[in-house]
Design a protein around this motif. Structure first.
Motif, PDB file in Angstrom:
ATOM      1  N   HIS A  17      -2.329 -15.259 -41.330  1.00 20.44           N
ATOM      2  CA  HIS A  17      -1.538 -15.690 -42.480  1.00 20.44           C
ATOM      3  C   HIS A  17      -2.208 -15.262 -43.791  1.00 20.44           C
ATOM      4  O   HIS A  17      -1.528 -14.906 -44.748  1.00 20.44           O
ATOM      5  N   ASP A  18      -3.544 -15.276 -43.825  1.00 22.79           N
ATOM      6  CA  ASP A  18      -4.277 -14.980 -45.047  1.00 22.79           C
ATOM      7  C   ASP A  18      -4.708 -13.526 -45.192  1.00 22.79           C
ATOM      8  O   ASP A  18      -5.083 -13.104 -46.284  1.00 22.79           O
ATOM      9  N   PHE A  19      -4.673 -12.738 -44.099  1.00 23.81           N
ATOM     10  CA  PHE A  19      -5.179 -11.370 -44.144  1.00 23.81           C
ATOM     11  C   PHE A  19      -4.224 -10.406 -43.447  1.00 23.81           C
ATOM     12  O   PHE A  19      -3.560 -10.777 -42.493  1.00 23.81           O
ATOM     13  N   LEU A 119     -15.804 -12.444 -28.737  1.00 24.38           N
ATOM     14  CA  LEU A 119     -15.167 -12.806 -29.990  1.00 24.38           C
ATOM     15  C   LEU A 119     -14.444 -11.577 -30.522  1.00 24.38           C
ATOM     16  O   LEU A 119     -15.053 -10.515 -30.649  1.00 24.38           O
ATOM     17  N   LEU A 120     -13.163 -11.712 -30.796  1.00 25.59           N
ATOM     18  CA  LEU A 120     -12.379 -10.625 -31.368  1.00 25.59           C
ATOM     19  C   LEU A 120     -12.440 -10.768 -32.876  1.00 25.59           C
ATOM     20  O   LEU A 120     -11.996 -11.787 -33.424  1.00 25.59           O
ATOM     21  N   ILE A 121     -13.049  -9.786 -33.552  1.00 28.10           N
ATOM     22  CA  ILE A 121     -13.128  -9.825 -35.008  1.00 28.10           C
ATOM     23  C   ILE A 121     -12.258  -8.716 -35.568  1.00 28.10           C
ATOM     24  O   ILE A 121     -12.072  -7.672 -34.948  1.00 28.10           O
ATOM     25  N   GLY A 122     -11.705  -8.956 -36.732  1.00 31.04           N
ATOM     26  CA  GLY A 122     -10.838  -7.977 -37.364  1.00 31.04           C
ATOM     27  C   GLY A 122     -11.279  -7.682 -38.776  1.00 31.04           C
ATOM     28  O   GLY A 122     -11.866  -8.528 -39.459  1.00 31.04           O
ATOM     29  N   ILE A 123     -10.970  -6.471 -39.216  1.00 30.77           N
ATOM     30  CA  ILE A 123     -11.202  -6.113 -40.607  1.00 30.77           C
ATOM     31  C   ILE A 123      -9.927  -6.466 -41.353  1.00 30.77           C
ATOM     32  O   ILE A 123      -8.860  -5.919 -41.069  1.00 30.77           O
ATOM     33  N   GLY A 124     -10.035  -7.415 -42.255  1.00 33.72           N
ATOM     34  CA  GLY A 124      -8.849  -7.914 -42.939  1.00 33.72           C
ATOM     35  C   GLY A 124      -8.892  -7.660 -44.430  1.00 33.72           C
ATOM     36  O   GLY A 124      -9.934  -7.727 -45.066  1.00 33.72           O
ATOM     37  N   ARG A 125      -7.710  -7.346 -44.974  1.00 31.85           N
ATOM     38  CA  ARG A 125      -7.541  -7.207 -46.418  1.00 31.85           C
ATOM     39  C   ARG A 125      -6.753  -8.423 -46.868  1.00 31.85           C
ATOM     40  O   ARG A 125      -5.700  -8.728 -46.323  1.00 31.85           O
ATOM     41  N   GLY A 126      -7.269  -9.149 -47.831  1.00 33.04           N
ATOM     42  CA  GLY A 126      -6.656 -10.391 -48.275  1.00 33.04           C
ATOM     43  C   GLY A 126      -5.236 -10.211 -48.767  1.00 33.04           C
ATOM     44  O   GLY A 126      -4.922  -9.236 -49.455  1.00 33.04           O
ATOM     45  N   LYS A 127      -4.369 -11.158 -48.405  1.00 28.62           N
ATOM     46  CA  LYS A 127      -2.979 -11.131 -48.855  1.00 28.62           C
ATOM     47  C   LYS A 127      -2.854 -11.872 -50.176  1.00 28.62           C
ATOM     48  O   LYS A 127      -3.569 -12.827 -50.436  1.00 28.62           O
ATOM     49  N   LYS A 128      -1.910 -11.421 -50.983  1.00 30.30           N
ATOM     50  CA  LYS A 128      -1.564 -12.123 -52.206  1.00 30.30           C
ATOM     51  C   LYS A 128      -0.519 -13.178 -51.875  1.00 30.30           C
ATOM     52  O   LYS A 128       0.051 -13.192 -50.794  1.00 30.30           O
TER      53      LYS A 128
END
Length: 152
Positions: A17-19, A119-128
Motif C-alpha cells: 500500500h505504501d510502496f 524473508l522476501l524483501i523488495g526494493i520499493g519506491r514510496g507512493k504519494k
C-alpha cells in the motif's frame, strides 16, 4: 477478512500500500534457536520492519519475533537487528538501487522453505497520497465489476 498467502508465516500487507515494489529478493536470516521456534509457531510481525545495508551487509530492523514461551534465560530479544544472507552480486545491486532518492528496502513476506526461514524483501519506491487514492479507486471498481458479473 484478511487474505493469507498459503505457506507464508507473516506478510506485510501495508508495504504494497505504501510502496511501488519494483524488484524482490529472497534472503535467508541468521537466527537463534528460540527465534526459529517462534517463527514456526507463527509469532512474527513484519508491520514496521525495514532493511538497511550497513558495511556491505544487509540487516533487517524492527522485525518482531516474539519470545519463545518455553525459552529460558537464553531467550532472544524480540526486535533485534538480524543479518540477511544474500549473494554478493545481490547486495551490490541493492546498494546501487537504494542510494537513489526515494528507494528503500521493505520486508514483504516471511516463510519457511525446505526447513529454512526465508524473508522476501523488495526494493520499493514510496507512493504519494494521490497514488494511494488511485489504487483504492481501482480496487473498488474491480470489486464492483466482479460483484456485478457474479450477480449476472
Amino acid at each position: 477478512m484478511a487474505k493469507k498467502d498459503p505457506g507464508a508465516i507473516a506478510t506485510n500487507r501495508k508495504a504494497r500500500h505504501d510502496f511501488h515494489i519494483e524488484e524482490t529478493f529472497e534472503a535467508g536470516m541468521v537466527l537463534k534457536g528460540t527465534e526459529i521456534k517462534s517463527i514456526r509457531a507463527g509469532r512474527v510481525n513484519l508491520k514496521d520492519s525495514f532493511a538497511r545495508v550497513y558495511k556491505g551487509e544487509v540487516y533487517v530492523h524492527n522485525l518482531h519475533i516474539s519470545e519463545y514461551t518455553q525459552g529460558n534465560q537464553f531467550n532472544h530479544e524480540p526486535t533485534r537487528a538480524r543479518k540477511l544472507l544474500l549473494h554478493r552480486k545481490e547486495i551490490n545491486q541493492l546498494i546501487g538501487q537504494t542510494q537513489q532518492k526515494g528507494y528503500s528496502l521493505v520486508p514483504l513476506k516471511m516463510y519457511i522453505k525446505n526447513g529454512v526461514a526465508k524473508l522476501l524483501i523488495g526494493i520499493g519506491r514510496g507512493k504519494k497520497k494521490y497514488d494511494k487514492r488511485e489504487d483504492l479507486k481501482q480496487k473498488a471498481m474491480k470489486r464492483d465489476v466482479e460483484r456485478a458479473l457474479k450477480d449476472y
